[in-house]
Design an enzyme around this catalytic site. Structure first.
Site, PDB file in Angstrom:
ATOM      1  N   ILE A 150      13.676 -10.921 -17.784  1.00  0.00           N
ATOM      2  CA  ILE A 150      13.935  -9.881 -18.773  1.00  0.00           C
ATOM      3  C   ILE A 150      15.326 -10.099 -19.365  1.00  0.00           C
ATOM      4  O   ILE A 150      16.290 -10.352 -18.643  1.00  0.00           O
ATOM      5  CB  ILE A 150      13.857  -8.482 -18.132  1.00  0.00           C
ATOM      6  CG1 ILE A 150      12.399  -8.125 -17.843  1.00  0.00           C
ATOM      7  CG2 ILE A 150      14.486  -7.427 -19.025  1.00  0.00           C
ATOM      8  CD1 ILE A 150      11.543  -7.878 -19.075  1.00  0.00           C
TER       9      ILE A 150
ATOM     10  N   CYS B 246       0.827  -1.197   0.000  1.00  0.00           N
ATOM     11  CA  CYS B 246       0.000   0.000   0.000  1.00  0.00           C
ATOM     12  C   CYS B 246       0.863   1.249   0.000  1.00  0.00           C
ATOM     13  O   CYS B 246       2.083   1.186  -0.054  1.00  0.00           O
ATOM     14  CB  CYS B 246      -0.900   0.007   1.236  1.00  0.00           C
ATOM     15  SG  CYS B 246      -1.865  -1.498   1.431  1.00  0.00           S
TER      16      CYS B 246
ATOM     17  N   SER C  20      11.287 -12.202  -5.044  1.00  0.00           N
ATOM     18  CA  SER C  20      12.567 -11.893  -5.683  1.00  0.00           C
ATOM     19  C   SER C  20      13.705 -12.559  -4.920  1.00  0.00           C
ATOM     20  O   SER C  20      13.521 -13.060  -3.815  1.00  0.00           O
ATOM     21  CB  SER C  20      12.792 -10.374  -5.730  1.00  0.00           C
ATOM     22  OG  SER C  20      13.297  -9.904  -4.490  1.00  0.00           O
TER      23      SER C  20
ATOM     24  N   ASN D 113       1.642  -0.167   5.493  1.00  0.00           N
ATOM     25  CA  ASN D 113       2.151  -0.562   4.179  1.00  0.00           C
ATOM     26  C   ASN D 113       3.057  -1.762   4.384  1.00  0.00           C
ATOM     27  O   ASN D 113       4.076  -1.654   5.076  1.00  0.00           O
ATOM     28  CB  ASN D 113       2.936   0.596   3.553  1.00  0.00           C
ATOM     29  CG  ASN D 113       3.726   0.183   2.325  1.00  0.00           C
ATOM     30  OD1 ASN D 113       3.334  -0.727   1.608  1.00  0.00           O
ATOM     31  ND2 ASN D 113       4.845   0.839   2.081  1.00  0.00           N
TER      32      ASN D 113
ATOM     33  N   ASP E 286      -3.629  -9.027   8.460  1.00  0.00           N
ATOM     34  CA  ASP E 286      -2.504  -8.767   9.361  1.00  0.00           C
ATOM     35  C   ASP E 286      -2.542  -7.386   9.999  1.00  0.00           C
ATOM     36  O   ASP E 286      -1.889  -7.151  11.016  1.00  0.00           O
ATOM     37  CB  ASP E 286      -1.180  -8.977   8.644  1.00  0.00           C
ATOM     38  CG  ASP E 286      -1.074  -8.224   7.320  1.00  0.00           C
ATOM     39  OD1 ASP E 286      -2.058  -7.553   6.935  1.00  0.00           O
ATOM     40  OD2 ASP E 286      -0.014  -8.307   6.675  1.00  0.00           O
TER      41      ASP E 286
END
Length: 631
Positions: free
Chosen positions: A291, A2, A363, A75, A100
Site C-alpha cells: 500500500i 477463527c 507479515s 482460534n 491441528d
C-alpha cells in the site's frame, strides 16, 4: 483463523442457553465466514466461527476428543502440529482428522496444563474437560491472538475473541473505566492489562487460566517469558548463520496451508526478508501486496516494487488517499475499543488487497521489537550511556529545569528538538523510555482533562505501569529492558491488535514468522553490539540478510508504515480537525476541555505545532464511543 466465544459458570452451575452463545459468535462472523457451531452442557457453552485454512472439510468446531472427554474451540494455527501428532501417536493417541485442532485435544490429555509449552504457534483456545469439570483458557506466547474475559452478574465468566462478542451478551456492563481513558490518551490504545469497560479484562500473552465450577476465577498463570539476561558467546559469523537458520525455519513453518498464501510487502527490511525466504522455499511465484500513500514522504511503494522484481513475485499495489478518510467509521468498528494507531487504515487496505488474491498472508511484524529496530530503542541505548556519565543529582537539578524551559520545536530540524531529550535524561531510564513511547505526555493530557476525569484518574499515571515492567524485566541493560517492554506491552497492545483486527475484518489470516518464539528467544541473547551499532538498529539482521537484499533496502533510514495524518489535518481534513472540539459525543462525556482542544487544532492547522497524533486520538475516541454507545 477463527473466532471463539463462550460461557462458563462458577459457583452455582446454571444451564447455558446455546442461542446466547450463538449470538456472541454471530457478531464474530467476519473472523470465520466458512462455518459455525455451538456446544453446551450444564454450566458451560462453547461457540466457534471458522475460517478454513488447514483440513478444509475435516475439522469442524466445537471439536470433541475421540473418547468424548474434552471439547475445544480454537482460534489460530499450530505450526508444529504434524511433529506433535507423530509424537502423540507414538504414545497411543489416535486421530480422526488431518488438522491441528485435534492435536491440541490429544496434547491436553497427555500433558494437561503444560500442553501449551509444546505448541509452536499463534492461538487462543478454550478447552472443557468433562472428567475434571474444568475449562482451560490459553493464549499464545506473544499475544498474536486475543481473548477478552468478563465476569457477569449471573456468576458466568464470558469470553470472546473480540470485545464485540462480549457486548452481544445482555448482562455485560457498558461503563467506561476512566483509567482506561488515561491509558488510551497516553499510548493511543488500551493496553492488555486493561479494557475500555469496567469488568472486562484480557487474558495476557503467554498465560493460561484454569477454571473450575466450584471455585472463584483465579489469577492467570504465566507459562512463558522472554529472558534478556543471557548473552550469546559465539563469533559474529556463526551468530549470523544461526540467525538465518531460525529465520528460514520460522518462515517455512508458516507456509503450510491448504488455501492460497502470500505476503505483505512494505519494502522495508523485515517484510522483504520474509518474502526472500518465501521465494526461496516456494515452487510457485509468491503473491505480494503493498500500500502506498498520496503523500510522497510517506510512500514506500518503489522499494516494495524493487523487492518484488528481485524475487519475481506476483505483486499488487494500491494507494491510500485522504479522500478515503470516510472509512474511518468502519475502522473504528473493527477495534471496538478506541485505537489510534493511524497505520490501521493502510493495514486494513493492504489486507483487503491481499484477500482478493490469497487467504493467508505473512507479515514482517516483530523484528523491530526483537532486534532493536525502532529509533526510540537506539536513542534509549545512547541516552543510557549518557546517564551513566552524568551524576543523578546533576541530571535532576540541571537537565530537568532546562527541559521544562526549552521550547517545543515541532517544526525545527531534529537536532534542535532538545526538549524531550533533556526531559528524558533528567529522570530514570524507564521513565525516559515511557515518555518516548507515549503519544501525549502527562503535562499535555492532564491539561486537557476536565475536573471530573482528573478526579476519576486520581494519582494513576499510565506510564507507571510501563516503568514497573521495565524495572522488573529479566534484563541486563537499559536496551534489554526497553526491548522487553516493547515485546510485552507495545507489541500485543498495538501492533498485533492492529494486524489481527484489520486482517480478520476481511477474513484474512495474517501470520508473523518473525515472532516465532524460538527466534525471539535467540534474539534476546544477542550482544548489544550486534543489535545496535554505529546508530543502526537490527545490525546483525541486516548483516545476515546482505546475501539476499540490496543495500538500499537494508540500510536506508527507517520509514515505518506511517499514515500522513499531519499533512491531511493541515490540508483536506482540516475541517475534521476543527470539528473534534465541537464533537457532541466527546462533549457528552465531559472528559475534556473543549476550548483547549480547539486551540491545539488551530495550532496544528497553522503549522505552529504538530498535534496530529493527539487529534487523531480524540477523533478515534469519538468514533469508537459513538459506535459502542457507551459514553
Amino acid at each position: 483463523m477463527c473466532g471463539i466465544a463462550g460461557l462458563f459458570h462458577t459457583g452455582t452451575i446454571k444451564p447455558v442457553d446455546p442461542a446466547r452463545v450463538q449470538r456472541m459468535c454471530d457478531v464474530l462472523a467476519h473472523r470465520g465466514p466458512d462455518g459455525s457451531g455451538v456446544w453446551s452442557a450444564p454450566g458451560v457453552g462453547l461457540g466457534h466461527r471458522r475460517l478454513s485454512i488447514i483440513d478444509l472439510a475435516g475439522s469442524p468446531q466445537p471439536m470433541h476428543s475421540g473418547d468424548g472427554r474434552c471439547t475445544i474451540v480454537f482460534n489460530g494455527e499450530i505450526y508444529n502440529f504434524r511433529e506433535l501428532r507423530r509424537e502423540l501417536e507414538e504414545s497411543g493417541a489416535q486421530f480422526r482428522t488431518d488438522g491441528d485442532t485435534e492435536v491440541i485435544l490429544a496434547a491436553w490429555e497427555r500433558w494437561g496444563e503444560d500442553c501449551v509449552s509444546h505448541l509452536n504457534g499463534m492461538f487462543a483456545f478454550a478447552l472443557y474437560d468433562r472428567r475434571d469439570r474444568t475449562l482451560f483458557l490459553a493464549r499464545d506466547r506473544l499475544g498474536v491472538k486475543p481473548l477478552f474475559l468478563a465476569e457477569l452478574s449471573d456468576g458466568a465468566l464470558a469470553f470472546a475473541s473480540e470485545l464485540k462478542g462480549l457486548l452481544a451478551h445482555p448482562l455485560l456492563r457498558r461503563e467506561v473505566d476512566p483509567l482506561a481513558v488515561e491509558d488510551y490518551m497516553t499510548w493511543g490504545y488500551v493496553p492488555d492489562h486493561r479494557s475500555i469497560l469496567r469488568g472486562v479484562t484480557k487474558l495476557p500473552a503467554g498465560h493460561t487460566l484454569l477454571l473450575k465450577h466450584d471455585s472463584p476465577v483465579p489469577r492467570p498463570r504465566r507459562y512463558w517469558d522472554v529472558d534478556f539476561t543471557q548473552r550469546h558467546k559465539g563469533k559474529a559469523r556463526d551468530i549470523e548463520a544461526e540467525l538465518l537458520h531460525h529465520l528460514k525455519q520460522a518462515v517455512e513453518s508458516r507456509m503450510v496451508a491448504d488455501v492460497p498464501l502470500g505476503a505483505f510487502l512494505s519494502g522495508g527490511v523485515d517484510s522483504s526478508s520474509v518474502v526472500a525466504f518465501m521465494a526461496e522455499a516456494s515452487r510457485k511465484r509468491v503473491s505480494t501486496c503493498s500500500i502506498g500513500f498520496d503523500v510522497a514522504s510517506a510512500d514506500e511503494t518503489s522499494y516494495a516494487e524493487e523487492v518484488a522484481r528481485r524475487f519475481n513475485t506476483d505483486h499488487h499495489a494500491r494507494t491510500v488517499k485522504a479522500d478515503q478518510f470516510e472509512a474511518i467509521d468502519t475502522v473504528a468498528g473493527m477495534f471496538d475499543e478506541p485505537f489510534a494507531d493511524a497505520s490501521a487504515l493502510p493495514t486494513w487496505r493492504v489486507a483487503q488487497l491481499a484477500r482478493e488474491h490469497v487467504t493467508v498472508a505473512l507479515s514482517g511484524d516483530g523484528a523491530d521489537e526483537a532486534f532493536a529496530g525502532y529509533r526510540r530503542q537506539v536513542f534509549h541505548a545512547h541516552e543510557e550511556r549518557v546517564r551513566g556519565l552524568i551524576p543523578h543529582a546533576v541530571r535532576h537539578k540541571v537537565l530537568g529545569p532546562l527541559g521544562e524551559a526549552f521550547p517545543k520545536l515541532d517544526w525545527a530540524p531534529r537536532p534542535l528538538r532538545a526538549k524531550t531529550t533533556l526531559q528524558t535524561l533528567a529522570g530514570s531510564g524507564a521513565a525516559g523510555y515511557a515518555r518516548a513511547l507515549s503519544v501525549v505526555p502527562p503535562e499535555l493530557r492532564l491539561g486537557l482533562y476536565s475536573p471530573d476525569l482528573r478526579a476519576g484518574v486520581g494519582e494513576y499515571r499510565a506510564e507507571h505501569v510501563l516503568e514497573a515492567l521495565m524495572h522488573r524485566a529479566p534484563a541486563r541493560s537499559g536496551l534489554d529492558a526497553a526491548q522487553y517492554a516493547d515485546l510485552a506491552f507495545w507489541l500485543p497492545g498495538d501492533i498485533l491488535t492492529k494486524v489481527d483486527r484489520t486482517s480478520m475484518a476481511v477474513s484474512l489470516e495474517a501470520r508473523e514468522p518473525l515472532l516465532d518464539h524460538r527466534l525471539i528467544e535467540f534474539a534476546a541473547t544477542l550482544p548489544e553490539g550486534l543489535r545496535v551499532r554505529r546508530g543502526q538498529g537490527k545490525w546483525v539482521l541486516k548483516k545476515a540478510m546482505e546475501r539476499y537484499l540490496p543495500r538500499d533496502i537494508l540500510y536506508r533510514p527507517k520509514q515505518g508504515f506511517v499514515t500522513p495524518i499531519a499533512d491531511w489535518f493541515r490540508g483536506p481534513l482540516a475541517g475534521k480537525a476543527r470539528g473534534i472540539a465541537s464533537s457532541a459525543m466527546l462533549a457528552r462525556t465531559g472528559w475534556f476541555d473543549n476550548a483547549r482542544v480547539a486551540e491545539l487544532a488551530e495550532a496544528h492547522i497553522a503549522g505552529r505545532s504538530d498535534h496530529s497524533r493527539l487529534l487523531w486520538q480524540l477523533l478515534m475516541l469519538d468514533r469508537s464511543l459513538a459506535r459502542l454507545g457507551i459514553a
